[in-house]
Design a protein around this motif. Sequence first.
Motif, PDB file in Angstrom:
ATOM      1  N   PRO A  10      12.968   6.691  -8.424  1.00 27.39           N
ATOM      2  CA  PRO A  10      11.840   7.220  -9.209  1.00 27.39           C
ATOM      3  C   PRO A  10      11.399   8.645  -8.850  1.00 27.39           C
ATOM      4  CG  PRO A  10      11.284   5.115  -8.147  1.00 27.39           C
ATOM      5  CD  PRO A  10      12.537   5.616  -7.514  1.00 27.39           C
ATOM      6  N   GLU A  13      11.552   6.671   0.112  1.00 31.26           N
ATOM      7  CA  GLU A  13      12.007   5.679  -0.881  1.00 31.26           C
ATOM      8  C   GLU A  13      12.796   4.627  -0.104  1.00 31.26           C
ATOM      9  OE1 GLU A  13      14.221   3.468  -3.593  1.00 31.26           O
ATOM     10  OE2 GLU A  13      15.186   4.770  -2.128  1.00 31.26           O
ATOM     11  N   ARG A  22       0.810  -1.219   0.000  1.00 30.75           N
ATOM     12  CA  ARG A  22       0.000   0.000   0.000  1.00 30.75           C
ATOM     13  C   ARG A  22       0.840   1.265   0.000  1.00 30.75           C
ATOM     14  NH1 ARG A  22      -3.732  -3.465  -1.634  1.00 30.75           N
ATOM     15  NH2 ARG A  22      -5.343  -4.004  -0.125  1.00 30.75           N
ATOM     16  N   GLY A  23       2.183   1.107  -0.153  1.00 28.87           N
ATOM     17  CA  GLY A  23       3.061   2.280  -0.090  1.00 28.87           C
ATOM     18  C   GLY A  23       3.133   3.059  -1.385  1.00 28.87           C
ATOM     19  N   ALA A  41       4.016   1.352  -4.850  1.00 31.02           N
ATOM     20  CA  ALA A  41       4.366   0.540  -6.018  1.00 31.02           C
ATOM     21  C   ALA A  41       3.427  -0.653  -6.210  1.00 31.02           C
ATOM     22  CB  ALA A  41       5.809   0.066  -5.903  1.00 31.02           C
ATOM     23  N   GLU A  51       5.429   8.604   5.063  1.00 30.96           N
ATOM     24  CA  GLU A  51       4.228   9.266   4.527  1.00 30.96           C
ATOM     25  C   GLU A  51       4.461  10.708   4.078  1.00 30.96           C
ATOM     26  OE1 GLU A  51       0.272   9.458   6.673  1.00 30.96           O
ATOM     27  OE2 GLU A  51      -0.191   8.268   4.883  1.00 30.96           O
ATOM     28  N   ASN A 101       7.680   1.429   6.807  1.00 34.17           N
ATOM     29  CA  ASN A 101       7.800   2.751   6.196  1.00 34.17           C
ATOM     30  C   ASN A 101       6.641   3.632   6.651  1.00 34.17           C
ATOM     31  OD1 ASN A 101       8.138   4.953   4.550  1.00 34.17           O
ATOM     32  ND2 ASN A 101       8.634   3.741   2.723  1.00 34.17           N
TER      33      ASN A 101
HETATM   34  C1  FMN Z   1      10.361   9.296  -3.697  1.00 34.34           C
HETATM   35  C2  FMN Z   1       9.637   8.165  -3.047  1.00 34.34           C
HETATM   36  C3  FMN Z   1       8.980   8.347  -1.840  1.00 34.34           C
HETATM   37  C4  FMN Z   1       8.308   7.292  -1.231  1.00 34.34           C
HETATM   38  N1  FMN Z   1       7.660   7.533  -0.057  1.00 34.34           N
HETATM   39  C5  FMN Z   1       7.026   6.513   0.558  1.00 34.34           C
HETATM   40  C6  FMN Z   1       6.375   6.715   1.811  1.00 34.34           C
HETATM   41  O1  FMN Z   1       6.370   7.832   2.357  1.00 34.34           O
HETATM   42  N2  FMN Z   1       5.755   5.651   2.382  1.00 34.34           N
HETATM   43  C7  FMN Z   1       5.755   4.399   1.812  1.00 34.34           C
HETATM   44  O2  FMN Z   1       5.223   3.462   2.385  1.00 34.34           O
HETATM   45  N3  FMN Z   1       6.352   4.187   0.618  1.00 34.34           N
HETATM   46  C8  FMN Z   1       6.987   5.204   0.001  1.00 34.34           C
HETATM   47  N4  FMN Z   1       7.636   4.961  -1.187  1.00 34.34           N
HETATM   48  C9  FMN Z   1       7.630   3.576  -1.712  1.00 34.34           C
HETATM   49  C10 FMN Z   1       8.748   2.750  -1.050  1.00 34.34           C
HETATM   50  O3  FMN Z   1       9.949   2.901  -1.795  1.00 34.34           O
HETATM   51  C11 FMN Z   1       8.413   1.256  -0.986  1.00 34.34           C
HETATM   52  O4  FMN Z   1       8.012   0.829  -2.262  1.00 34.34           O
HETATM   53  C12 FMN Z   1       7.305   0.924   0.008  1.00 34.34           C
HETATM   54  O5  FMN Z   1       7.570   1.434   1.290  1.00 34.34           O
HETATM   55  C13 FMN Z   1       7.154  -0.599   0.096  1.00 34.34           C
HETATM   56  O6  FMN Z   1       6.097  -0.946   0.950  1.00 34.34           O
HETATM   57  P1  FMN Z   1       4.860  -1.805   0.415  1.00 34.34           P
HETATM   58  O7  FMN Z   1       5.413  -2.957  -0.358  1.00 34.34           O
HETATM   59  O8  FMN Z   1       4.149  -2.224   1.654  1.00 34.34           O
HETATM   60  O9  FMN Z   1       4.043  -0.896  -0.448  1.00 34.34           O
HETATM   61  C14 FMN Z   1       8.293   6.014  -1.828  1.00 34.34           C
HETATM   62  C15 FMN Z   1       8.946   5.828  -3.060  1.00 34.34           C
HETATM   63  C16 FMN Z   1       9.603   6.882  -3.664  1.00 34.34           C
HETATM   64  C17 FMN Z   1      10.275   6.649  -4.970  1.00 34.34           C
END
Ligand code: FMN
Length: 434
Positions: free
Chosen positions: A394, A177, A59-60, A62, A88, A85
């Motif tokens: 990204p 990220e 839910r982050g 991707a 947010e 993570n």
């Molecule tokens: C610039 C950038 C900022 C990100 N910020 C967050 C964030 O604040 N919180 C988050 O969960 N994922 C964020 N992501 C995605 C994370 O890199 C990662 O894919 C995610 O924490 C994986 O958790 P999930 O598999 O539960 O979605 C960000 C990605 C990028 C490229």
Amino acid sequence: MAGPLVLLRDLKPQVDDPRTRDLDWYVGQGGYKTAETVLKTKTPDDVIAEVKASGIRGRGGAGFPTGMKWSFVPKGDGPKYLLCNADEGEPGTFKDRLLLTQHPHQLIEGMIIAGFAFGARQGYVYIRGEFVIEAEIVRRAIAEAYAKNWLGKNLWGTGVDFDLHVYRGAGAYICGEETSLIESIEGKRGYPRLKPPFPAVYGAWGKPTVVNNVETLSAVPWILAKGGAQYAKIGTAKSAGTRLFSVSGHVNRPGVYEIPLGTPFTTILNDVCGGVSGGRKLKALITGGSSVPILTAAETEGLIFDFESPASKGTMLGSGGVIVMAEGTCMVRALMVLMRFYAHESCGQCTPCRDGTPWLANLTKMIETGQASMNEIELLMSVSKKMAGNTICPLADAAVMPAQSYATKFRDEFIAHLDGKGCPFPAWTFGEGH
Ligand SMILES: Cc1cc2nc3c(=O)[nH]c(=O)nc-3n(C[C@H](O)[C@H](O)[C@H](O)COP(=O)(O)O)c2cc1C
Ligand code: SF4
């Protein structure tokens, strides 16, 4: 145990009740029973199989399948880490904050189960620097769980250990990220790493690591309590479960809503959020945080909130940050605000991003203030094209996608600003309307 995530309070606004953050309240809902049962009766492979069967995707942003991510961690006894993570930082997204403040024990229980599944004995909740109160609430909840010996050594007499710590970020968007978050936890500057190697193999302190979003981990206790198959029944065949959507902008009832995937956008806009504010018409929609391509009102026709429907329209659900823009919103000004954000947040490692994001910010400012000609619109398109796909992480793409989509889909509006004309919309249109 409550329903998936917070509670399956379908289509109703969340209620702000501070008691839900207390251990007693959570235990009264059956909290921590699932972790106990899992550690006593299941194998790590059973847990991964259940999470795979649930179909849940991260839910982050991707949307990577969670069970598969856990299964990539090599087996073996060495140190492994689970990082939550909670950074947010994505503009338009404010749902993890609600989970942290109202349901910290659900997250902790999810982390115990996740750690058990792939062999992590240490976990960290990486909380964005601005979340001062949230960090205190999570710290208190962790202390409550330690006092019961539901964190620490030999949990429920099973021989399983799991320690959990809070790590405060320092206010940089890029630390959300995952590889940048890892660097930050190691005490270094938050520079994203080149991938591969991926964190599952080479993560924190060079050890296998899983990074998961707060909402993803908070869904885990329910999945293990009711079974992956039950979770998979919610939502659609390819988009399982519910999601928390942060709805903001020009709607009558902004807020965080837990909604089954597969719900039509019109239901969310009109039935859940009370329609566009001020009786105006919809002009544009951001479906998944500021980094995704924008949709025009016409493109929202038939839009379903699942993973596939936004993709078929060239955008995505991303972080679930839904921003509604009504007629009267200046799209150049909206883009200018966003480009300023990305220019400020670029970590500066890659030239296309370090130099490109300020270019985009300056160009949109020139267009907004009437100091541009067609050349600047063309430059905006060509600079952003050169940035796309040419950087370590990204973030550059996250600036490019709005830049290209706004300037393409609202081209007439951009042209109306040029050659000394400036903004045709009244001041401060963007962000007002409630
Ligand atoms: C610039 C950038 C900022 C990100 N910020 C967050 C964030 O604040 N919180 C988050 O969960 N994922 C964020 N992501 C995605 C994370 O890199 C990662 O894919 C995610 O924490 C994986 O958790 P999930 O598999 O539960 O979605 C960000 C990605 C990028 C490229
Ligand atoms: S794309 Fe931008 S934020 Fe990401 S590593 Fe490169 S310079 Fe840093």
